[in-house]
Write an enzyme that holds these catalytic residues in place. Structure first.
Site, PDB file in Angstrom:
ATOM      1  N   ASP A  13     -46.694 -13.985  11.710  1.00 25.14           N
ATOM      2  CA  ASP A  13     -45.635 -14.788  11.088  1.00 25.14           C
ATOM      3  C   ASP A  13     -44.734 -13.978  10.173  1.00 25.14           C
ATOM      4  O   ASP A  13     -44.181 -14.500   9.201  1.00 25.14           O
ATOM      5  CB  ASP A  13     -46.240 -15.975  10.300  1.00 25.14           C
ATOM      6  CG  ASP A  13     -47.093 -16.853  11.180  1.00 25.14           C
ATOM      7  OD1 ASP A  13     -46.755 -16.987  12.374  1.00 25.14           O
ATOM      8  OD2 ASP A  13     -48.105 -17.382  10.686  1.00 25.14           O
ATOM      9  N   LYS A  16     -41.073 -12.020  13.295  1.00 26.55           N
ATOM     10  CA  LYS A  16     -40.791 -11.197  14.486  1.00 26.55           C
ATOM     11  C   LYS A  16     -39.730 -11.851  15.369  1.00 26.55           C
ATOM     12  O   LYS A  16     -38.866 -11.177  15.927  1.00 26.55           O
ATOM     13  CB  LYS A  16     -42.084 -10.970  15.294  1.00 26.55           C
ATOM     14  CG  LYS A  16     -43.162 -10.242  14.509  1.00 26.55           C
ATOM     15  CD  LYS A  16     -44.463 -10.155  15.281  1.00 26.55           C
ATOM     16  CE  LYS A  16     -45.148 -11.491  15.488  1.00 26.55           C
ATOM     17  NZ  LYS A  16     -45.664 -12.118  14.253  1.00 26.55           N
ATOM     18  N   GLY A  40     -46.043 -18.501  17.327  1.00 31.02           N
ATOM     19  CA  GLY A  40     -44.959 -19.444  17.042  1.00 31.02           C
ATOM     20  C   GLY A  40     -43.851 -18.636  16.413  1.00 31.02           C
ATOM     21  O   GLY A  40     -43.998 -18.144  15.296  1.00 31.02           O
ATOM     22  N   GLN A 224     -48.650 -12.283  17.365  1.00 31.06           N
ATOM     23  CA  GLN A 224     -49.686 -11.953  16.383  1.00 31.06           C
ATOM     24  C   GLN A 224     -49.260 -10.691  15.599  1.00 31.06           C
ATOM     25  O   GLN A 224     -48.089 -10.487  15.404  1.00 31.06           O
ATOM     26  CB  GLN A 224     -51.064 -11.767  17.045  1.00 31.06           C
ATOM     27  CG  GLN A 224     -51.612 -13.033  17.666  1.00 31.06           C
ATOM     28  CD  GLN A 224     -50.837 -13.509  18.871  1.00 31.06           C
ATOM     29  OE1 GLN A 224     -50.732 -12.809  19.842  1.00 31.06           O
ATOM     30  NE2 GLN A 224     -50.303 -14.715  18.817  1.00 31.06           N
TER      31      GLN A 224
HETATM   32  P1  GDP Z   1     -43.100 -14.868  13.641  1.00 30.32           P
HETATM   33  O1  GDP Z   1     -44.293 -15.544  14.199  1.00 30.32           O
HETATM   34  O2  GDP Z   1     -43.393 -13.472  13.183  1.00 30.32           O
HETATM   35  O3  GDP Z   1     -41.898 -14.895  14.548  1.00 30.32           O
HETATM   36  O4  GDP Z   1     -42.692 -15.692  12.322  1.00 30.32           O
HETATM   37  P2  GDP Z   1     -42.634 -17.299  12.182  1.00 30.32           P
HETATM   38  O5  GDP Z   1     -41.427 -17.788  12.858  1.00 30.32           O
HETATM   39  O6  GDP Z   1     -43.934 -17.916  12.524  1.00 30.32           O
HETATM   40  O7  GDP Z   1     -42.517 -17.438  10.609  1.00 30.32           O
HETATM   41  C1  GDP Z   1     -41.436 -16.926   9.902  1.00 30.32           C
HETATM   42  C2  GDP Z   1     -40.769 -18.071   9.143  1.00 30.32           C
HETATM   43  O8  GDP Z   1     -39.903 -17.538   8.158  1.00 30.32           O
HETATM   44  C3  GDP Z   1     -39.882 -18.953  10.010  1.00 30.32           C
HETATM   45  O9  GDP Z   1     -39.906 -20.256   9.515  1.00 30.32           O
HETATM   46  C4  GDP Z   1     -38.500 -18.346   9.846  1.00 30.32           C
HETATM   47  O10 GDP Z   1     -37.428 -19.276  10.053  1.00 30.32           O
HETATM   48  C5  GDP Z   1     -38.558 -17.942   8.413  1.00 30.32           C
HETATM   49  N1  GDP Z   1     -37.768 -16.763   8.053  1.00 30.32           N
HETATM   50  C6  GDP Z   1     -37.600 -15.609   8.761  1.00 30.32           C
HETATM   51  N2  GDP Z   1     -36.899 -14.719   8.032  1.00 30.32           N
HETATM   52  C7  GDP Z   1     -36.629 -15.327   6.857  1.00 30.32           C
HETATM   53  C8  GDP Z   1     -35.987 -14.908   5.669  1.00 30.32           C
HETATM   54  O11 GDP Z   1     -35.507 -13.784   5.532  1.00 30.32           O
HETATM   55  N3  GDP Z   1     -35.926 -15.807   4.646  1.00 30.32           N
HETATM   56  C9  GDP Z   1     -36.454 -17.040   4.733  1.00 30.32           C
HETATM   57  N4  GDP Z   1     -36.361 -17.839   3.683  1.00 30.32           N
HETATM   58  N5  GDP Z   1     -37.095 -17.472   5.832  1.00 30.32           N
HETATM   59  C10 GDP Z   1     -37.181 -16.617   6.882  1.00 30.32           C
HETATM   60  P1  IMO Z   2     -47.379 -15.178  15.563  1.00 33.14           P
HETATM   61  O1  IMO Z   2     -46.992 -14.492  16.848  1.00 33.14           O
HETATM   62  C1  IMO Z   2     -50.411 -16.059  12.612  1.00 33.14           C
HETATM   63  C2  IMO Z   2     -54.555 -16.123  14.029  1.00 33.14           C
HETATM   64  C3  IMO Z   2     -55.241 -17.461  13.914  1.00 33.14           C
HETATM   65  C4  IMO Z   2     -56.658 -16.993  13.667  1.00 33.14           C
HETATM   66  C5  IMO Z   2     -56.776 -15.770  14.587  1.00 33.14           C
HETATM   67  C6  IMO Z   2     -57.414 -16.056  15.937  1.00 33.14           C
HETATM   68  O2  IMO Z   2     -46.659 -16.440  15.333  1.00 33.14           O
HETATM   69  O3  IMO Z   2     -47.309 -14.216  14.417  1.00 33.14           O
HETATM   70  P2  IMO Z   2     -56.508 -17.217  18.135  1.00 33.14           P
HETATM   71  O4  IMO Z   2     -56.024 -18.608  18.380  1.00 33.14           O
HETATM   72  O5  IMO Z   2     -55.499 -16.161  18.455  1.00 33.14           O
HETATM   73  O6  IMO Z   2     -57.837 -16.936  18.762  1.00 33.14           O
HETATM   74  O7  IMO Z   2     -56.770 -17.150  16.547  1.00 33.14           O
HETATM   75  O8  IMO Z   2     -55.452 -15.299  14.759  1.00 33.14           O
HETATM   76  N1  IMO Z   2     -53.262 -16.125  14.763  1.00 33.14           N
HETATM   77  C7  IMO Z   2     -52.064 -16.092  14.179  1.00 33.14           C
HETATM   78  N2  IMO Z   2     -51.730 -16.129  12.871  1.00 33.14           N
HETATM   79  N3  IMO Z   2     -49.462 -15.932  13.554  1.00 33.14           N
HETATM   80  C8  IMO Z   2     -49.795 -15.859  14.861  1.00 33.14           C
HETATM   81  O9  IMO Z   2     -48.897 -15.599  15.818  1.00 33.14           O
HETATM   82  C9  IMO Z   2     -51.153 -15.985  15.223  1.00 33.14           C
HETATM   83  N4  IMO Z   2     -51.810 -15.991  16.401  1.00 33.14           N
HETATM   84  C10 IMO Z   2     -53.112 -16.061  16.105  1.00 33.14           C
HETATM   85  O10 IMO Z   2     -54.725 -18.223  12.847  1.00 33.14           O
HETATM   86  O11 IMO Z   2     -56.798 -16.553  12.351  1.00 33.14           O
HETATM   87 MG    MG Z   3     -45.424 -17.253  13.895  1.00 33.21          MG
END
Ligand code: GDP
Ligand code: IMO
Ligand code: MG
Length: 428
Positions: A13, A16, A40, A224
Site C-alpha cells: 500500500d 504503487k 488493491g 504487495q
Molecule cells: P498500493 O497498493 O501500493 O497501490 O497503494 P494503495 O492504493 O493500496 O494505498 C495508497 C493510498 O494512498 C490510496 O488511497 C491512494 O489514493 C493514496 N495516495 C497515494 N499517494 C498519495 C499521496 O501522495 N497523498 C495522499 N494523501 N494519498 C495518497
Molecule cells: P498491495 O499490492 C498490503 C498482506 C496481508 C497479510 C499478508 C498475507 O495493495 O500493496 P495474503 O492474502 O497475501 O496471503 O496475505 O500480506 N497483504 C497486503 N498488505 N497490501 C497488499 O497489496 C497486500 N497483499 C497482501 O494483509 O498480512
Molecule cells: Mg494496496
C-alpha cells in the site's frame, strides 16, 4: 527498449498504483507479475477513483496494453467482475488486457482453506486478505494447480480437478469437517468464464519480450511489497509470492537483460495490514492522526492499517535487495498534520544498538526503534509541483531519505490526485 519495475519497499500500500499511473503516461505496456486480488491499487483521476485488484493500473491510461503475467494467481470470477466494472465506467478493457495462459487459478477451495487456516491459527494468524492466495500458490508449487489454459479443455480440466480434489476433500472432511467439493460443480463454475476470458488469454511473456525487442516501453507493476516477500519478508507474516525484483522477471517472463530501472516506492511513514512485527508502530494520538489524514484503511479488505514512523533500516535493506535505481516517496502531504516527525534510523535489541536490518525474526519482534527527530512543516503542500516549492523542513525530510537510501528520487507524491506530485528524473 528496457523495462522498469515499480515495487513496494515496505509492507504494501505504498502507492504503487499511483506511481505506476504517473509513469504509465510514458509506456506502452503495464504488467502485473505477482500476487493476485490481495492487491488493491488506487488511481485517482479528478473525481474518479479506480481501485484495481487484478487489472494493472495502466488500464486507466488510454492506449496502454496491460498484461497479467504467469506469476499472478487469478480468481476468474474476480477478473470478470473487475473488467466489467471498469468497462461500465467507460474504459476500454478487453481489447487491451491480456492474461497469461500459464497463470494459476484461484479456486473456491483455496479461499475456503485460507479462511479455515486463519481461524485455526487463532492469535498466531497471518492476517491474510482471505482471497485464497496462499493455497493457490501452494498448489502451483505442488504441481497440482489449475492454470488459465486448462479451462479450454474440459477433459484435462476434470482430470486435474479430480486429482486436486482427492486430497483437498480429505482435508476439508477430516481436518475442518466441512463440505466437499464436486469435480463437476467446480468444472462448470470454471467453464462458465471461458467465453469471457478466452479472447484475452495470451503468452504474455513472449508478447512483452517481443515488445521490448521492438523498442517498446514496459512497466512491471509490483503487488504487495518487499517485506511481504515469501523469501525475504517477515516470514511467516508474508504473502506466498515474490513481489521483489527477481519475481518481476520470473513472473512476467522477461529477461534480466531487459531490466533497467527499479523504482522503489515508500510512504513518508510506514503502514502494515495484517499481523507480524512492525517496530515503528504507533499506538498514540499521532498514529491516529496519520491514520485518519492518510485515510489508512485497506483498499482490498477495508481493514484499518497499522501506522508507524518511517523505518529507514527496513527501507534501505529493501532498496539494496531490489537494487533500486530510483525512489518514489508518497503521502508526504499527510505529514503536514504532524508537528514533529520521527524517522527510525536504527534499532536497539535487548539494550544493544545494532546496525542494519536484523535477519532473525525474533530480533525484529524485540527491536526498539532509534529515532532521528525532524521538525514538521505544518502547512499544505498539495500544491507543490517542484522540490523548491516545498517548505524547507519538507525538503530536508526528503533530502535525508534520498541520501540515506542512496538512490535519486524520481517522484514525491503530495496528494492522491494524478497531478499532485513532484516528478523528477524519470528516464524510462
Ligand atoms: P498500493 O497498493 O501500493 O497501490 O497503494 P494503495 O492504493 O493500496 O494505498 C495508497 C493510498 O494512498 C490510496 O488511497 C491512494 O489514493 C493514496 N495516495 C497515494 N499517494 C498519495 C499521496 O501522495 N497523498 C495522499 N494523501 N494519498 C495518497
Ligand atoms: P498491495 O499490492 C498490503 C498482506 C496481508 C497479510 C499478508 C498475507 O495493495 O500493496 P495474503 O492474502 O497475501 O496471503 O496475505 O500480506 N497483504 C497486503 N498488505 N497490501 C497488499 O497489496 C497486500 N497483499 C497482501 O494483509 O498480512
Ligand atoms: Mg494496496
Amino acid at each position: 527498449m528496457t523495462a522498469t519495475v515499480v515495487l513496494g519497499l515496505a509492507w504494501g500500500d505504498e502507492g504503487k498504483g499511483r506511481v505506476c499511473d504517473a509513469l504509465a503516461s510514458d509506456v506502452d505496456y503495464v504488467s502485473r507479475y505477482s500476487g493476485g486480488n490481495n492487491a488493491g491499487h488506487t488511481v485517482r483521476v479528478g473525481e474518479e477513483e479506480f481501485k484495481l485488484h487484478l487489472v494493472p493500473s495502466g488500464i486507466v491510461r488510454e492506449g496502454v496494453v496491460c498484461t497479467i503475467g504467469n506469476g499472478v494467481v487469478v480468481n476468474p470470477e474476480v477478473l470478470v467482475e473487475e473488467v466489467e466494472a471498469l468497462e461500465d465506467r467507460g474504459l476500454e478493457v478487453r481489447d487491451r488486457l491480456k492474461v497469461d495462459g500459464r497463470a494459476h487459478l484461484i479456486m473456491p477451495y483455496h479461499i475456503a482453506l485460507d479462511s479455515h487456516r486463519e481461524i485455526a491459527l487463532g492469535d498466531a494468524r497471518i492476517g491474510t486478505t482471505n482471497r485464497g492466495i496462499g493455497p493457490a500458490y501452494e498448489d502451483k508449487v505442488a504441481r497440482s494447480g489449475i492454470r488459465v489454459q486448462d479451462i479450454f479443455d474440459e477433459g484435462i480440466l476434470k482430470s486435474k480437478l479430480k486429482a486436486a480434489l482427492r486430497e483437498k476433500n480429505a482435508i476439508f472432511e477430516n481436518v475442518y469437517g466441512e463440505k466437499q467439493y464436486e469435480v463437476a460443480d467446480v468444472a462448470s463454475w470454471l467453464l462458465s468464464f471461458c467465453e469471457f476470458i478466452g479472447p484475452m488469454v495470451a503468452d504474455t511473456g513472449t508478447l512483452l519480450r517481443e515488445a521490448l525487442d521492438d523498442r517498446e516501453r514496459v512497466l512491471l507493476e509490483g503487488g504487495q511489497a518487499t517485506l511481504l516477500d515469501n523469501d525475504h519478508g517477515t516470514y511467516p507474516f508474508v504473502t506466498s509470492s515474490n513481489p521483489t525484483v527477481g519475481g518481476a522477471v520470473v513472473g512476467s517472463g522477461i529477461s534480466t537483460r531487459h531490466l533497467e530501472y527499479v523504482v522503489g516506492v515508500t510512504k513518508a511513514y510506514t503502514t502494515r495490514v495484517g499481523d507480524g512485527p512492525m517496530p515503528t508502530e504507533l499506538f498514540d494520538e499521532t498514529g491516529e492522526t496519520i491514520r485518519s489524514v492518510g485515510r489508512e484503511y485497506g483498499t482490498t479488505t477495508g481493514r484499518s492499517r497499522r501506522v508507524g514512523w518511517l523505518d529507514l533500516p527496513a527501507v534501505k535493506w529493501a532498496a539494496s535487495l531490489n537494487g533500486i535505481t530510483h525512489v518514489a516517496i508518497t503521502l508526504l502531504d499527510v505529514l503536514s498534520a504532524v508537528d514533529e516527525i520521527n524517522i527510525c534510523i536504527g534499532y536497539e535489541i535487548d539494550g544493544e544498538r545494532i546496525e542494519g536490518y536484523p535477519m532473525h525474526q525474533t530480533d525484529l519482534h524485540h527491536a526498539r526503534p532509534v529515532y532521528k527527530s525532524l521538525p514538521g512543516w505544518g502547512e499544505d503542500i498539495t500544491w507543490c509541483r517542484m522540490r523548491g516549492d516545498l517548505p524547507s523542513a519538507a525538503q530536508d525530510f526528503v533530502g535525508f531519505v534520498e541520501a540515506e537510501v542512496g538512490a535519486p528520487l524520481c517522484m514525491i507524491s503530495v496528494g492522491p490526485e494524478r497531478d499532485q506530485a513532484i516528478v523528477e528524473r524519470i528516464g524510462i
